[in-house]
Design a protein around this motif. Structure first.
Motif, short mmCIF file in Angstrom:
data_model
loop_
_atom_site.label_atom_id
_atom_site.label_comp_id
_atom_site.label_asym_id
_atom_site.label_seq_id
_atom_site.Cartn_x
_atom_site.Cartn_y
_atom_site.Cartn_z
N LEU A 107 -8.15 3.19 -3.72
CA LEU A 107 -9.17 3.68 -2.96
C LEU A 107 -9.60 5.00 -3.19
O LEU A 107 -8.43 5.85 -2.38
CB LEU A 107 -9.09 2.94 -1.58
CG LEU A 107 -10.40 3.28 -0.78
CD1 LEU A 107 -11.66 2.59 -1.22
CD2 LEU A 107 -9.88 2.81 0.87
N ILE A 124 -13.68 2.05 -4.97
CA ILE A 124 -12.52 1.11 -5.35
C ILE A 124 -12.42 0.75 -6.67
O ILE A 124 -13.37 0.87 -7.25
CB ILE A 124 -12.98 -0.13 -4.40
CG1 ILE A 124 -11.62 -1.12 -4.28
CG2 ILE A 124 -14.33 -0.81 -4.92
CD1 ILE A 124 -11.63 -2.26 -3.38
N ARG A 153 -9.55 -1.58 7.29
CA ARG A 153 -9.13 -0.27 8.17
C ARG A 153 -9.31 -0.64 9.68
O ARG A 153 -10.01 -1.51 10.03
CB ARG A 153 -9.55 1.02 8.04
CG ARG A 153 -11.07 1.13 8.34
CD ARG A 153 -11.64 2.57 7.80
NE ARG A 153 -13.15 2.71 8.19
CZ ARG A 153 -13.62 3.85 7.98
NH1 ARG A 153 -13.19 4.83 7.21
NH2 ARG A 153 -14.92 3.88 8.40
N TRP A 203 -10.17 -3.36 0.64
CA TRP A 203 -9.39 -2.56 1.50
C TRP A 203 -10.04 -2.74 2.96
O TRP A 203 -11.36 -2.86 3.07
CB TRP A 203 -9.56 -1.04 1.09
CG TRP A 203 -8.73 -0.81 -0.09
CD1 TRP A 203 -9.21 -0.55 -1.39
CD2 TRP A 203 -7.23 -0.35 -0.12
NE1 TRP A 203 -8.08 -0.22 -2.23
CE2 TRP A 203 -6.98 -0.23 -1.34
CE3 TRP A 203 -6.36 -0.09 0.80
CZ2 TRP A 203 -5.84 0.40 -1.78
CZ3 TRP A 203 -5.18 0.31 0.47
CH2 TRP A 203 -4.96 0.39 -0.77
N CYS A 228 -2.48 0.26 -4.15
CA CYS A 228 -1.80 -1.04 -3.73
C CYS A 228 -1.51 -1.55 -4.97
O CYS A 228 -2.09 -2.07 -5.81
CB CYS A 228 -3.05 -1.87 -3.07
SG CYS A 228 -2.46 -3.27 -2.58
N CYS A 275 -4.48 -3.14 2.32
CA CYS A 275 -4.95 -3.76 1.11
C CYS A 275 -4.85 -5.29 1.29
O CYS A 275 -3.95 -5.86 2.17
CB CYS A 275 -4.01 -3.35 -0.01
SG CYS A 275 -4.19 -4.25 -1.57
N GLU A 312 0.80 -1.19 -0.16
CA GLU A 312 -0.16 -0.18 0.05
C GLU A 312 0.79 1.21 -0.02
O GLU A 312 2.00 1.18 0.36
CB GLU A 312 -0.90 0.22 1.19
CG GLU A 312 -1.55 -1.24 1.46
CD GLU A 312 -1.02 -2.20 2.34
OE1 GLU A 312 -1.57 -2.83 3.08
OE2 GLU A 312 0.26 -2.19 2.47
N TYR A 370 -4.86 1.73 7.03
CA TYR A 370 -5.83 0.98 5.96
C TYR A 370 -4.81 -0.01 5.48
O TYR A 370 -3.54 0.23 4.95
CB TYR A 370 -6.34 2.18 4.97
CG TYR A 370 -7.19 2.81 5.30
CD1 TYR A 370 -7.20 3.89 6.19
CD2 TYR A 370 -8.51 2.73 4.67
CE1 TYR A 370 -8.04 4.55 6.41
CE2 TYR A 370 -9.44 3.57 5.04
CZ TYR A 370 -9.51 4.49 5.95
OH TYR A 370 -10.52 5.30 6.26
#
Length: 128
Positions: free
Chosen positions: A80, A69, A38, A36, A22, A95, A6, A93
């Motif tokens: 993203l 996305i 988080r 994705w 990513c 990936c 990422e 965040y």
């Protein structure tokens, strides 16, 4: 072995935008389930957005109509796009991908158990 990396995190004010990238290496068939996630301090990992090899996408309710996305097959890069950012979007965040899953034939899963290749994360901080 799929490898994901990422980039693009940073600091932004409320209402601002950021685009996370990513890069994906090691895909045998060029496309698969990708997503994705988080994690905010003290909170559980949350699925944010996912996309499958048929370009079906799925979003968490908290980010619908603000995040997008997308996949660039030329660059082998997952994006993203995050607009109208809020302080509650502050998180690390991640990936993720699963080469073994092409598509569910329906809305792609946001469950972390569906993904088996993960990046190290990129921090997004939204100030009020």
């Amino acid at each position: 072995q799929v490898r994901v990396l990422e980039s693009g995190g940073g600091w932004v004010q409320t209402g601002g935008s950021l685009t996370l990238s990513c890069t994906v290496a090691g895909l045998t068939y060029g496309r698969c389930l990708m997503g994705w996630f988080r994690q905010a301090p003290g909170k559980e990992l949350e699925g944010v957005a996912a996309i499958d090899a048929d370009d079906r996408s799925n979003y968490a309710d908290s980010v619908k109509d603000r995040f997008t996305i997308s996949w660039d097959h030329v660059k082998n890069t997952l994006y993203l796009q995050m607009n109208s950012l809020k302080p509650e979007d502050t998180a690390m965040y991640y990936c993720a991908a699963n080469q073994a899953i092409y598509s569910f034939g329906t809305s792609p899963s946001l469950r972390q158990q569906r993904f088996d290749s993960w990046g190290q994360g990129t921090q997004v901080t939204v100030s009020s």
